[in-house]
Design a protein around this motif. Structure first.
Motif, PDB file in Angstrom:
ATOM      1  N   VAL A  12       0.849  -1.187   0.000  1.00  0.00           N
ATOM      2  CA  VAL A  12       0.000   0.000   0.000  1.00  0.00           C
ATOM      3  C   VAL A  12       0.887   1.241   0.000  1.00  0.00           C
ATOM      4  CG1 VAL A  12      -0.177   0.026   2.519  1.00  0.00           C
ATOM      5  CG2 VAL A  12      -1.978   1.080   1.142  1.00  0.00           C
ATOM      6  N   GLN A  13       0.403   2.307  -0.570  1.00  0.00           N
ATOM      7  CA  GLN A  13       1.153   3.558  -0.553  1.00  0.00           C
ATOM      8  C   GLN A  13       1.002   4.250   0.794  1.00  0.00           C
ATOM      9  OE1 GLN A  13      -0.257   5.837  -3.937  1.00  0.00           O
ATOM     10  NE2 GLN A  13       1.408   5.076  -5.218  1.00  0.00           N
ATOM     11  N   ALA A  14       1.961   5.066   1.115  1.00  0.00           N
ATOM     12  CA  ALA A  14       1.893   5.837   2.360  1.00  0.00           C
ATOM     13  C   ALA A  14       0.594   6.635   2.391  1.00  0.00           C
ATOM     14  CB  ALA A  14       3.097   6.768   2.462  1.00  0.00           C
ATOM     15  N   GLY A  15      -0.053   6.615   3.542  1.00  0.00           N
ATOM     16  CA  GLY A  15      -1.344   7.270   3.694  1.00  0.00           C
ATOM     17  C   GLY A  15      -2.523   6.353   3.472  1.00  0.00           C
ATOM     18  N   GLY A  16      -2.252   5.170   2.972  1.00  0.00           N
ATOM     19  CA  GLY A  16      -3.305   4.214   2.696  1.00  0.00           C
ATOM     20  C   GLY A  16      -3.748   3.443   3.922  1.00  0.00           C
ATOM     21  N   SER A  17      -4.649   2.498   3.681  1.00  0.00           N
ATOM     22  CA  SER A  17      -5.248   1.720   4.771  1.00  0.00           C
ATOM     23  C   SER A  17      -5.228   0.235   4.454  1.00  0.00           C
ATOM     24  CB  SER A  17      -6.695   2.154   5.008  1.00  0.00           C
ATOM     25  OG  SER A  17      -6.778   3.508   5.381  1.00  0.00           O
ATOM     26  N   LEU A  18      -5.194  -0.554   5.511  1.00  0.00           N
ATOM     27  CA  LEU A  18      -5.330  -2.000   5.407  1.00  0.00           C
ATOM     28  C   LEU A  18      -6.096  -2.499   6.615  1.00  0.00           C
ATOM     29  CD1 LEU A  18      -1.780  -3.256   4.296  1.00  0.00           C
ATOM     30  CD2 LEU A  18      -3.884  -3.391   2.955  1.00  0.00           C
ATOM     31  N   GLU A  89       7.440   3.284   7.813  1.00  0.00           N
ATOM     32  CA  GLU A  89       7.977   2.609   9.005  1.00  0.00           C
ATOM     33  C   GLU A  89       7.017   1.588   9.593  1.00  0.00           C
ATOM     34  OE1 GLU A  89       7.772   5.928   8.415  1.00  0.00           O
ATOM     35  OE2 GLU A  89       7.334   7.040  10.285  1.00  0.00           O
ATOM     36  N   ASP A  90       5.802   1.493   9.059  1.00  0.00           N
ATOM     37  CA  ASP A  90       4.878   0.435   9.479  1.00  0.00           C
ATOM     38  C   ASP A  90       5.152  -0.873   8.736  1.00  0.00           C
ATOM     39  OD1 ASP A  90       2.305   2.921   9.534  1.00  0.00           O
ATOM     40  OD2 ASP A  90       3.337   2.045  11.266  1.00  0.00           O
ATOM     41  N   THR A  91       6.047  -0.829   7.774  1.00  0.00           N
ATOM     42  CA  THR A  91       6.382  -2.035   7.017  1.00  0.00           C
ATOM     43  C   THR A  91       6.932  -3.102   7.943  1.00  0.00           C
ATOM     44  OG1 THR A  91       6.804  -0.832   4.959  1.00  0.00           O
ATOM     45  CG2 THR A  91       7.873  -2.983   5.224  1.00  0.00           C
ATOM     46  N   ALA A  92       6.286  -4.273   7.928  1.00  0.00           N
ATOM     47  CA  ALA A  92       6.674  -5.361   8.836  1.00  0.00           C
ATOM     48  C   ALA A  92       5.783  -6.565   8.557  1.00  0.00           C
ATOM     49  CB  ALA A  92       6.509  -4.929  10.286  1.00  0.00           C
ATOM     50  N   VAL A  93       6.160  -7.679   9.139  1.00  0.00           N
ATOM     51  CA  VAL A  93       5.271  -8.835   9.202  1.00  0.00           C
ATOM     52  C   VAL A  93       4.467  -8.698  10.485  1.00  0.00           C
ATOM     53  CG1 VAL A  93       5.071 -11.334   9.288  1.00  0.00           C
ATOM     54  CG2 VAL A  93       6.881 -10.276   7.926  1.00  0.00           C
ATOM     55  N   TYR A  94       3.155  -8.796  10.375  1.00  0.00           N
ATOM     56  CA  TYR A  94       2.262  -8.624  11.514  1.00  0.00           C
ATOM     57  C   TYR A  94       1.759  -9.985  11.980  1.00  0.00           C
ATOM     58  CZ  TYR A  94       2.288  -3.583  10.949  1.00  0.00           C
ATOM     59  OH  TYR A  94       2.677  -2.268  10.906  1.00  0.00           O
ATOM     60  N   TYR A  95       1.794 -10.173  13.290  1.00  0.00           N
ATOM     61  CA  TYR A  95       1.398 -11.417  13.918  1.00  0.00           C
ATOM     62  C   TYR A  95       0.343 -11.147  14.988  1.00  0.00           C
ATOM     63  CZ  TYR A  95       5.982 -12.970  12.141  1.00  0.00           C
ATOM     64  OH  TYR A  95       7.070 -13.264  11.362  1.00  0.00           O
ATOM     65  N   CYS A  96      -0.459 -12.181  15.273  1.00  0.00           N
ATOM     66  CA  CYS A  96      -1.387 -12.078  16.400  1.00  0.00           C
ATOM     67  C   CYS A  96      -1.085 -13.207  17.381  1.00  0.00           C
ATOM     68  CB  CYS A  96      -2.833 -12.161  15.934  1.00  0.00           C
ATOM     69  SG  CYS A  96      -3.296 -13.693  15.110  1.00  0.00           S
ATOM     70  N   ASN A  97      -1.480 -13.010  18.620  1.00  0.00           N
ATOM     71  CA  ASN A  97      -1.284 -14.032  19.634  1.00  0.00           C
ATOM     72  C   ASN A  97      -2.030 -13.625  20.891  1.00  0.00           C
ATOM     73  OD1 ASN A  97      -0.142 -16.279  21.078  1.00  0.00           O
ATOM     74  ND2 ASN A  97       1.622 -16.154  19.719  1.00  0.00           N
ATOM     75  N   SER A  98      -2.224 -14.562  21.768  1.00  0.00           N
ATOM     76  CA  SER A  98      -2.749 -14.254  23.094  1.00  0.00           C
ATOM     77  C   SER A  98      -1.567 -13.915  23.983  1.00  0.00           C
ATOM     78  CB  SER A  98      -3.514 -15.446  23.655  1.00  0.00           C
ATOM     79  OG  SER A  98      -2.678 -16.588  23.688  1.00  0.00           O
ATOM     80  N   LYS A 114       2.239 -17.645  10.794  1.00  0.00           N
ATOM     81  CA  LYS A 114       3.206 -17.210   9.782  1.00  0.00           C
ATOM     82  C   LYS A 114       3.205 -15.705   9.601  1.00  0.00           C
ATOM     83  CE  LYS A 114       3.011 -21.538   7.180  1.00  0.00           C
ATOM     84  NZ  LYS A 114       2.727 -22.175   5.869  1.00  0.00           N
ATOM     85  N   GLY A 115       2.191 -15.053  10.103  1.00  0.00           N
ATOM     86  CA  GLY A 115       2.117 -13.607   9.965  1.00  0.00           C
ATOM     87  C   GLY A 115       1.622 -13.191   8.595  1.00  0.00           C
ATOM     88  N   THR A 116       1.403 -11.894   8.458  1.00  0.00           N
ATOM     89  CA  THR A 116       0.996 -11.323   7.176  1.00  0.00           C
ATOM     90  C   THR A 116       1.846 -10.083   6.925  1.00  0.00           C
ATOM     91  OG1 THR A 116      -0.894 -10.560   5.849  1.00  0.00           O
ATOM     92  CG2 THR A 116      -0.896  -9.955   8.186  1.00  0.00           C
ATOM     93  N   LEU A 117       2.397  -9.991   5.718  1.00  0.00           N
ATOM     94  CA  LEU A 117       3.347  -8.932   5.402  1.00  0.00           C
ATOM     95  C   LEU A 117       2.619  -7.659   4.973  1.00  0.00           C
ATOM     96  CD1 LEU A 117       6.238  -7.914   4.888  1.00  0.00           C
ATOM     97  CD2 LEU A 117       6.065  -8.923   2.584  1.00  0.00           C
ATOM     98  N   VAL A 118       2.976  -6.574   5.618  1.00  0.00           N
ATOM     99  CA  VAL A 118       2.497  -5.238   5.250  1.00  0.00           C
ATOM    100  C   VAL A 118       3.684  -4.444   4.725  1.00  0.00           C
ATOM    101  CG1 VAL A 118       1.556  -3.074   6.117  1.00  0.00           C
ATOM    102  CG2 VAL A 118       0.621  -5.256   6.921  1.00  0.00           C
ATOM    103  N   THR A 119       3.556  -3.958   3.513  1.00  0.00           N
ATOM    104  CA  THR A 119       4.602  -3.153   2.911  1.00  0.00           C
ATOM    105  C   THR A 119       4.015  -1.798   2.529  1.00  0.00           C
ATOM    106  OG1 THR A 119       5.664  -5.132   2.005  1.00  0.00           O
ATOM    107  CG2 THR A 119       6.354  -3.011   1.106  1.00  0.00           C
ATOM    108  N   VAL A 120       4.605  -0.744   3.068  1.00  0.00           N
ATOM    109  CA  VAL A 120       4.121   0.611   2.804  1.00  0.00           C
ATOM    110  C   VAL A 120       5.183   1.349   2.001  1.00  0.00           C
ATOM    111  CG1 VAL A 120       3.224   2.733   3.788  1.00  0.00           C
ATOM    112  CG2 VAL A 120       2.867   0.555   4.979  1.00  0.00           C
ATOM    113  N   SER A 121       4.825   1.747   0.810  1.00  0.00           N
ATOM    114  CA  SER A 121       5.767   2.456  -0.054  1.00  0.00           C
ATOM    115  C   SER A 121       5.632   3.961   0.130  1.00  0.00           C
ATOM    116  CB  SER A 121       5.529   2.090  -1.513  1.00  0.00           C
ATOM    117  OG  SER A 121       4.233   2.488  -1.919  1.00  0.00           O
ATOM    118  N   SER A 122       6.751   4.650  -0.044  1.00  0.00           N
ATOM    119  CA  SER A 122       6.740   6.112   0.142  1.00  0.00           C
ATOM    120  C   SER A 122       6.398   6.840  -1.148  1.00  0.00           C
ATOM    121  CB  SER A 122       8.099   6.574   0.667  1.00  0.00           C
ATOM    122  OG  SER A 122       9.115   6.182  -0.220  1.00  0.00           O
TER     123      SER A 122
END
Length: 122
Positions: A12-18, A89-98, A114-122
């Motif tokens: 997603v581009q910077a300023g976008g949503s997921l 700077e939000d670019t990362a693999v996102y994980y959930c857990n208790s 396994k997480g889900t990858l979020v990539t934010v382009s500038s």
């Protein structure tokens, strides 16, 4: 043991949503705190947000405060993370857990997915 499956990441581009989802199978989503974490390349896994069983006990890490919303649907055994105004700077693999307590990744009580990858382009 519950199996946690994260989804919804993407480019997603910077300023976008997921909107990320965390689906649990094997047993009911934990009645304790459920949280989101992320791990950027070359960095340690860090806490993002948590939510209690009834939808209370919500807490956000400072870097994301004001831009994200955590929620859960116990009937669907699913937790969500709505992310707005995304930054590179939000670019990362996102994980959930208790987790037993805020906000240490070492306090989690289930196996990591396994997480889900979020990539934010500038």
């Amino acid at each position: 043991q519950v199996q946690l499956v994260e989804s919804g990441g993407g480019l997603v581009q910077a300023g976008g949503s997921l909107r990320l989802s965390c689906a649990a199978s094997g047993r009911t989503l934990s009645t304790s705190l459920m949280g989101w974490f992320r791990q950027a390349p070359g960095k340690e896994r860090e806490f993002v947000a948590h939510i209690g069983w009834s939808g209370g006990s919500i807490y956000y890490a400072d870097p994301v405060k004001g831009r994200i919303t955590i929620s859960r649907d116990n009937a669907k055994n699913t937790m969500y993370l709505q992310m707005n105004s995304l930054k590179p700077e939000d670019t990362a693999v996102y994980y959930c857990n208790s987790l037993k307590y805020c906000c240490d990744p070492r306090s989690v009580m289930d196996y990591w997915g396994k997480g889900t990858l979020v990539t934010v382009s500038s």
